[in-house]
Scaffold this motif. Sequence first.
Motif, PDB file in Angstrom:
ATOM      1  N   TRP A  92      11.643   0.345   7.830  1.00 29.97           N
ATOM      2  CA  TRP A  92      11.105   0.797   9.113  1.00 29.97           C
ATOM      3  C   TRP A  92      10.661   2.257   9.005  1.00 29.97           C
ATOM      4  CZ3 TRP A  92      10.490  -3.084  12.420  1.00 29.97           C
ATOM      5  CH2 TRP A  92      11.350  -4.179  12.343  1.00 29.97           C
ATOM      6  N   THR A  93       9.644   2.618   9.812  1.00 25.74           N
ATOM      7  CA  THR A  93       9.163   3.998   9.885  1.00 25.74           C
ATOM      8  C   THR A  93       9.161   4.440  11.341  1.00 25.74           C
ATOM      9  OG1 THR A  93       7.752   3.769   7.933  1.00 25.74           O
ATOM     10  CG2 THR A  93       7.204   5.538   9.459  1.00 25.74           C
ATOM     11  N   ALA A  94       9.750   5.590  11.623  1.00 26.94           N
ATOM     12  CA  ALA A  94       9.782   6.122  12.985  1.00 26.94           C
ATOM     13  C   ALA A  94       8.400   6.616  13.398  1.00 26.94           C
ATOM     14  CB  ALA A  94      10.796   7.260  13.078  1.00 26.94           C
ATOM     15  N   VAL A  95       8.009   6.328  14.626  1.00 27.75           N
ATOM     16  CA  VAL A  95       6.708   6.758  15.148  1.00 27.75           C
ATOM     17  C   VAL A  95       6.873   7.677  16.360  1.00 27.75           C
ATOM     18  CG1 VAL A  95       4.512   5.993  16.134  1.00 27.75           C
ATOM     19  CG2 VAL A  95       5.581   4.671  14.308  1.00 27.75           C
ATOM     20  N   TYR A  96       7.592   7.199  17.368  1.00 28.29           N
ATOM     21  CA  TYR A  96       7.792   7.967  18.593  1.00 28.29           C
ATOM     22  C   TYR A  96       9.280   8.075  18.914  1.00 28.29           C
ATOM     23  CZ  TYR A  96       2.883   6.839  19.940  1.00 28.29           C
ATOM     24  OH  TYR A  96       1.524   6.700  19.992  1.00 28.29           O
TER      25      TYR A  96
END
Length: 244
Positions: free
Chosen positions: A72-76
């Motif tokens: 997973w990659t954090a966006v907001y």
Amino acid sequence: MSEKVFIDFPAELKKMTFVERPNRFILHCFDEGTKQLEKVHLADPGRLIELLIEGVTIYVLPSTNPARKTKWTAVYVESNGLLVSINTTYPNKLVEKMLRNEIIAELSAYQWVKSEYTYGGSRWDFLLEDKEKNQLLLEVKSVTLASDGIGMFPDAVTKRGAKHVQELTAIAKAGTYKTAILFIVQREDVEIVTSAAAIDPVFAKSLEVAVYAGVQLLSYTCILTKQGIEWGDAIPVDPFLKIQ
């Protein structure tokens, strides 16, 4: 600006709950759907302590790289009902798209030449060139810290950031290249940008000196949606603004 420039996310955002940040580039977030604690990549190494508070909502994207350790990659992050981008990748893509299409008003005389351009021992975000072959080095800084409509950079001491500003100042004085810094604001509640002098006085002073040397300072907002990030409006940069 009538023309919309937008960077789409490659998949649907997923909501998770922030638990902790064990290091600069990793978040531990709880997935309510699976009841699992997930390891999430963070592409913004800033301090972010005003945003990353236990229990806040984090919006993440699935990784498209099967070999990566984090899926997973954090966006907001959602801060008091406001979305704040904590991912520098997509805003930088947005800046590049704007430059390639020559629709940043203050830089419209220039064409995009190269991203990640190395000069003088440092790597600059963009190299631009006008019709007279005058070249410009552009450095992009992401703003996530704000108070009462004032965006501030940096949110932690950045020796690298101060060094960049000082080098751009020296290059501007030498006349080899024109130089500029673009502050791209990662939230929608900011009306003006300045330096966070209380956090990093060296960066703040370096920015003041840069103005006198002819380094151009620009700032634009972003419009953050669940589908992607859109280019926003120009707002002023005042490195001499003192925050009480």
